[in-house]
Design a protein around this motif. Structure first.
Motif, PDB file in Angstrom:
ATOM      1  N   PHE A 119       0.747  -1.100  -0.337  1.00 51.36           N
ATOM      2  CA  PHE A 119      -0.130   0.046  -0.282  1.00 51.36           C
ATOM      3  C   PHE A 119       0.690   1.218  -0.243  1.00 51.36           C
ATOM      4  O   PHE A 119       0.543   2.273  -0.868  1.00 51.36           O
ATOM      5  CB  PHE A 119      -1.002   0.049   1.479  1.00 51.36           C
ATOM      6  N   GLN A 120       1.472   1.467   1.310  1.00 50.43           N
ATOM      7  CA  GLN A 120       2.509   2.237   0.915  1.00 50.43           C
ATOM      8  C   GLN A 120       3.192   2.627  -0.560  1.00 50.43           C
ATOM      9  O   GLN A 120       4.112   3.898  -1.018  1.00 50.43           O
ATOM     10  CB  GLN A 120       3.408   2.508   2.014  1.00 50.43           C
ATOM     11  N   ALA A 121       4.192   1.666  -1.219  1.00 47.56           N
ATOM     12  CA  ALA A 121       4.987   1.845  -1.978  1.00 47.56           C
ATOM     13  C   ALA A 121       4.025   2.086  -3.033  1.00 47.56           C
ATOM     14  O   ALA A 121       4.467   3.032  -3.876  1.00 47.56           O
ATOM     15  CB  ALA A 121       5.467   0.345  -2.580  1.00 47.56           C
ATOM     16  N   LEU A 122       3.074   1.608  -3.372  1.00 48.56           N
ATOM     17  CA  LEU A 122       2.339   2.352  -4.866  1.00 48.56           C
ATOM     18  C   LEU A 122       1.965   3.658  -4.221  1.00 48.56           C
ATOM     19  O   LEU A 122       1.691   3.834  -5.313  1.00 48.56           O
ATOM     20  CB  LEU A 122       0.872   0.785  -4.569  1.00 48.56           C
ATOM     21  N   LEU A 123       0.837   3.670  -3.175  1.00 52.25           N
ATOM     22  CA  LEU A 123      -0.447   4.776  -3.314  1.00 52.25           C
ATOM     23  C   LEU A 123       0.951   5.707  -2.423  1.00 52.25           C
ATOM     24  O   LEU A 123       0.420   7.847  -2.191  1.00 52.25           O
ATOM     25  CB  LEU A 123      -1.038   4.713  -2.387  1.00 52.25           C
ATOM     26  N   LEU A 124       2.015   5.805  -1.662  1.00 58.15           N
ATOM     27  CA  LEU A 124       2.755   7.102  -1.088  1.00 58.15           C
ATOM     28  C   LEU A 124       4.301   6.865  -1.396  1.00 58.15           C
ATOM     29  O   LEU A 124       4.409   7.957  -1.231  1.00 58.15           O
ATOM     30  CB  LEU A 124       2.469   6.468   0.801  1.00 58.15           C
ATOM     31  N   ALA A 125       4.456   6.042  -2.388  1.00 52.80           N
ATOM     32  CA  ALA A 125       5.863   6.455  -2.702  1.00 52.80           C
ATOM     33  C   ALA A 125       7.165   6.806  -1.937  1.00 52.80           C
ATOM     34  O   ALA A 125       8.311   6.616  -1.367  1.00 52.80           O
ATOM     35  CB  ALA A 125       6.347   7.528  -4.002  1.00 52.80           C
ATOM     36  N   HIS A 126       6.502   5.076  -0.367  1.00 52.27           N
ATOM     37  CA  HIS A 126       7.444   4.850   0.789  1.00 52.27           C
ATOM     38  C   HIS A 126       7.614   3.341   0.544  1.00 52.27           C
ATOM     39  O   HIS A 126       6.841   2.768   0.214  1.00 52.27           O
ATOM     40  CB  HIS A 126       5.914   5.649   1.741  1.00 52.27           C
ATOM     41  N   GLY A 127       9.082   3.900   0.905  1.00 52.87           N
ATOM     42  CA  GLY A 127       9.100   2.207   0.056  1.00 52.87           C
ATOM     43  C   GLY A 127       9.415   1.631  -1.340  1.00 52.87           C
ATOM     44  O   GLY A 127       9.265   2.856  -2.071  1.00 52.87           O
ATOM     45  N   GLY A 128       8.645   0.881  -1.654  1.00 50.67           N
ATOM     46  CA  GLY A 128       8.995   0.611  -3.282  1.00 50.67           C
ATOM     47  C   GLY A 128       9.364  -0.873  -4.093  1.00 50.67           C
ATOM     48  O   GLY A 128       9.293  -1.790  -2.604  1.00 50.67           O
ATOM     49  N   LEU A 129       8.376  -1.224  -4.826  1.00 48.29           N
ATOM     50  CA  LEU A 129       8.465  -2.297  -5.279  1.00 48.29           C
ATOM     51  C   LEU A 129       9.974  -3.231  -5.529  1.00 48.29           C
ATOM     52  O   LEU A 129       9.818  -3.819  -5.104  1.00 48.29           O
ATOM     53  CB  LEU A 129       7.212  -2.545  -6.940  1.00 48.29           C
ATOM     54  N   THR A 130      10.554  -2.557  -5.628  1.00 55.97           N
ATOM     55  CA  THR A 130      11.726  -3.776  -6.216  1.00 55.97           C
ATOM     56  C   THR A 130      12.645  -3.124  -4.918  1.00 55.97           C
ATOM     57  O   THR A 130      13.003  -4.763  -4.565  1.00 55.97           O
ATOM     58  CB  THR A 130      13.008  -2.500  -6.837  1.00 55.97           C
ATOM     59  N   THR A 131      12.207  -2.905  -3.944  1.00 61.68           N
ATOM     60  CA  THR A 131      12.785  -3.154  -2.344  1.00 61.68           C
ATOM     61  C   THR A 131      11.893  -3.953  -1.772  1.00 61.68           C
ATOM     62  O   THR A 131      12.356  -3.949  -0.312  1.00 61.68           O
ATOM     63  CB  THR A 131      13.013  -1.977  -1.931  1.00 61.68           C
ATOM     64  N   LEU A 132      10.731  -3.932  -1.485  1.00 57.78           N
ATOM     65  CA  LEU A 132       9.715  -4.824  -1.316  1.00 57.78           C
ATOM     66  C   LEU A 132      10.022  -6.135   0.032  1.00 57.78           C
ATOM     67  O   LEU A 132       9.748  -5.876   0.826  1.00 57.78           O
ATOM     68  CB  LEU A 132       8.222  -5.103  -2.492  1.00 57.78           C
ATOM     69  N   GLY A 133      10.617  -6.652  -1.254  1.00 54.35           N
ATOM     70  CA  GLY A 133      11.848  -8.060  -0.761  1.00 54.35           C
ATOM     71  C   GLY A 133      12.305  -7.764   0.147  1.00 54.35           C
ATOM     72  O   GLY A 133      12.137  -8.098   1.781  1.00 54.35           O
ATOM     73  N   ALA A 134      13.021  -7.097   0.440  1.00 51.97           N
ATOM     74  CA  ALA A 134      13.633  -5.938   1.833  1.00 51.97           C
ATOM     75  C   ALA A 134      13.122  -5.704   2.454  1.00 51.97           C
ATOM     76  O   ALA A 134      13.253  -6.222   4.055  1.00 51.97           O
ATOM     77  CB  ALA A 134      15.299  -5.544   0.917  1.00 51.97           C
ATOM     78  N   ASN A 135      12.384  -5.110   2.308  1.00 51.13           N
ATOM     79  CA  ASN A 135      11.434  -3.756   3.230  1.00 51.13           C
ATOM     80  C   ASN A 135      10.241  -5.434   3.778  1.00 51.13           C
ATOM     81  O   ASN A 135      10.335  -5.051   5.208  1.00 51.13           O
ATOM     82  CB  ASN A 135      10.701  -2.794   3.039  1.00 51.13           C
ATOM     83  N   MET A 179      17.924  -3.760  10.957  1.00 49.49           N
ATOM     84  CA  MET A 179      17.746  -5.775   9.994  1.00 49.49           C
ATOM     85  C   MET A 179      17.529  -4.851   8.583  1.00 49.49           C
ATOM     86  O   MET A 179      18.425  -4.680   7.796  1.00 49.49           O
ATOM     87  CB  MET A 179      16.191  -5.512   9.670  1.00 49.49           C
ATOM     88  N   THR A 180      16.644  -3.021   8.589  1.00 51.74           N
ATOM     89  CA  THR A 180      17.340  -2.781   7.150  1.00 51.74           C
ATOM     90  C   THR A 180      18.540  -1.773   7.574  1.00 51.74           C
ATOM     91  O   THR A 180      18.848  -1.930   6.199  1.00 51.74           O
ATOM     92  CB  THR A 180      15.930  -1.068   7.692  1.00 51.74           C
ATOM     93  N   SER A 181      19.161  -1.265   8.358  1.00 49.83           N
ATOM     94  CA  SER A 181      20.845  -1.225   8.200  1.00 49.83           C
ATOM     95  C   SER A 181      21.372  -2.307   7.704  1.00 49.83           C
ATOM     96  O   SER A 181      22.598  -1.204   6.950  1.00 49.83           O
ATOM     97  CB  SER A 181      20.993  -0.799   9.805  1.00 49.83           C
ATOM     98  N   LEU A 182      21.064  -3.245   8.009  1.00 49.35           N
ATOM     99  CA  LEU A 182      22.339  -4.493   7.751  1.00 49.35           C
ATOM    100  C   LEU A 182      21.643  -4.423   6.769  1.00 49.35           C
ATOM    101  O   LEU A 182      23.110  -5.202   5.536  1.00 49.35           O
ATOM    102  CB  LEU A 182      21.736  -5.723   8.654  1.00 49.35           C
ATOM    103  N   GLN A 183      21.218  -4.504   6.169  1.00 44.79           N
ATOM    104  CA  GLN A 183      20.199  -4.922   4.465  1.00 44.79           C
ATOM    105  C   GLN A 183      20.884  -3.473   3.688  1.00 44.79           C
ATOM    106  O   GLN A 183      22.028  -3.957   2.466  1.00 44.79           O
ATOM    107  CB  GLN A 183      18.741  -4.381   3.817  1.00 44.79           C
ATOM    108  N   LEU A 184      20.948  -2.186   3.841  1.00 44.84           N
ATOM    109  CA  LEU A 184      21.786  -1.277   3.305  1.00 44.84           C
ATOM    110  C   LEU A 184      22.828  -1.661   3.287  1.00 44.84           C
ATOM    111  O   LEU A 184      23.736  -1.333   2.225  1.00 44.84           O
ATOM    112  CB  LEU A 184      21.354  -0.703   4.008  1.00 44.84           C
ATOM    113  N   ALA A 185      24.168  -1.790   4.571  1.00 44.02           N
ATOM    114  CA  ALA A 185      25.228  -1.947   4.610  1.00 44.02           C
ATOM    115  C   ALA A 185      25.588  -3.213   3.770  1.00 44.02           C
ATOM    116  O   ALA A 185      26.826  -3.405   2.919  1.00 44.02           O
ATOM    117  CB  ALA A 185      25.563  -2.116   6.437  1.00 44.02           C
ATOM    118  N   LEU A 186      25.457  -4.631   3.670  1.00 41.14           N
ATOM    119  CA  LEU A 186      25.103  -5.294   3.046  1.00 41.14           C
ATOM    120  C   LEU A 186      25.441  -4.865   1.612  1.00 41.14           C
ATOM    121  O   LEU A 186      26.327  -4.774   0.713  1.00 41.14           O
ATOM    122  CB  LEU A 186      24.669  -6.635   3.161  1.00 41.14           C
ATOM    123  N   ALA A 187      24.315  -4.262   1.334  1.00 37.41           N
ATOM    124  CA  ALA A 187      24.633  -3.503  -0.365  1.00 37.41           C
ATOM    125  C   ALA A 187      25.511  -2.169  -0.566  1.00 37.41           C
ATOM    126  O   ALA A 187      25.858  -2.034  -1.973  1.00 37.41           O
ATOM    127  CB  ALA A 187      23.486  -3.108  -0.984  1.00 37.41           C
TER     128      ALA A 187
END
Lengths: 247, 103
Positions: A119-135, A179-187
């Motif tokens: 919902f937030q990715a599609l309507l609010l541009a918060h997060g995203g579809l490509t990052t939905l898996g990670a989020n 976890m979000t921080s770890l995901q960003l750090a790994l990338a």
């Protein structure tokens, strides 16, 4: 080791400087390299399947608890819409998945958390579809699993219901953002210091803002559980929320 | 229920106190900070995918946030009313006051 004490020092300095106007949110659209985006989608998908099965099974066994599933979803919807000011001078929002985790188990919340994120990715541009898996992995898989483990653990050693609920939900909320921080750090490993340096940088941005919000979410969840204990005791027993009797 | 009221006040205080200790801050929810950090670490990184739709402005965005919140809040209100009613009905049939037991 000299090296590691430097890292701790660096981390503390960052905690003091960086979060002044930071905001803790989800990973933005397009901000994970494609291989990492696919990786996290791959990791999350099995949990989504587990989630569907878990919801199906619980609803079949106890059809009358459907209302509680609805409540869990509604709670996550409301809480993740509330951008609350935090002590660091920025705003962030609770995840709201802790309640449903305690009531319906960790995997059911994978589905509900992912719906909220979608919902937030599609309507609010918060997060995203490509990052939905990670989020989804951080908010709807890792967070609920931590919450569930802490809740069951503290119940087993005989903590009061309110205290277990509070601690498990607050820790689940915090672990989502770690976890979000770890995901960003790994990338995005830092050229100097690698993954650890990047992790402390992102954790400084995300996690500190989140501490008061983790407390708020813990308290709000205790309020709802108190209500349910007074009005839906039979449902809670059917969902096996209490480890042994009612305390 | 008194306990719940105290907890509720604590939540509200947690949200209000920052407004006073961080004066001058706008409490931005901008995701820009993490974005900047990524840029510092890897300045050549360019997002490879854009949001397929974005709210045209802050007003529309807040509308959608409110919508999300009120959909949830609406159901919670319905749930509380439904459960209260259901329990009253049950108690009438059983002819006992369950609150006396649960306190």
């Amino acid at each position: 080791m000299k090296n590691s004490s430097w890292k701790v020092f660096y981390f503390i300095i960052l905690l003091l400087i960086v979060p002044k106007k930071a905001a803790a949110m989800h990973i933005m659209e397009g901000f994970l390299p494609i291989e990492w985006a696919l990786f996290w989608w791959g990791v999350t998908t099995p949990f989504l399947i587990l989630g569907f099965r878990s919801i199906q099974k619980t609803v079949q066994e106890n059809p009358e608890t459907k209302m509680i599933l609805g409540l869990s979803g509604a709670f996550a919807f409301v809480l993740s819409a509330l951008k609350i000011p935090s002590v660091t001078g920025s705003s962030s929002h609770p995840t709201g998945v802790g309640l449903g985790t305690i009531l319906y188990g960790p995997f059911a919340m994978t589905i509900i958390g992912t719906i909220v994120l979608l919902f937030q990715a599609l309507l609010l541009a918060h997060g995203g579809l490509t990052t939905l898996g990670a989020n989804a992995f951080s908010m709807a898989v890792a967070g609920p699993i931590i919450t569930y483990a802490v809740y069951k653990g503290t119940q087993k050693i005989g903590w009061s219901l309110s205290l277990s609920v509070f601690l498990s939900v607050a820790l689940g909320n915090l672990s989502t953002y770690l976890m979000t921080s770890l995901q960003l750090a790994l990338a995005f490993p830092s050229e100097v210091g690698g993954i650890i340096a990047s992790f402390s940088k992102f954790a400084g941005i995300f996690a500190l803002t989140q501490i008061p919000l983790a407390i708020s979410e813990g308290l709000l969840t205790v309020i709802v559980i108190n209500f349910l204990r007074n009005h839906n005791l039979d449902d809670l027993k059917a969902l096996r929320v209490f480890s042994k009797g009612v305390n | 229920m008194k306990k719940n009221l105290v907890l509720f006040l604590a939540v509200i205080l947690l949200a209000i106190i920052p407004l006073f200790i961080q004066k001058g801050s706008e409490f931005g929810g901008a995701d820009g900070e993490a974005q900047e950090a990524i840029n510092e670490i890897n300045s050549s990184y360019k997002p490879w995918f854009d949001s397929i739709w974005e709210p045209p402005g802050g007003e529309t965005e807040s509308l959608l946030f409110v919508l999300q919140g009120s959909i949830g809040a609406g159901f919670i209100g319905y749930f509380i009313g439904y459960m209260r009613g259901r329990n009253q009905e049950k108690d009438k049939k059983k002819g006992k006051n369950r609150y006396a037991v649960n306190r």
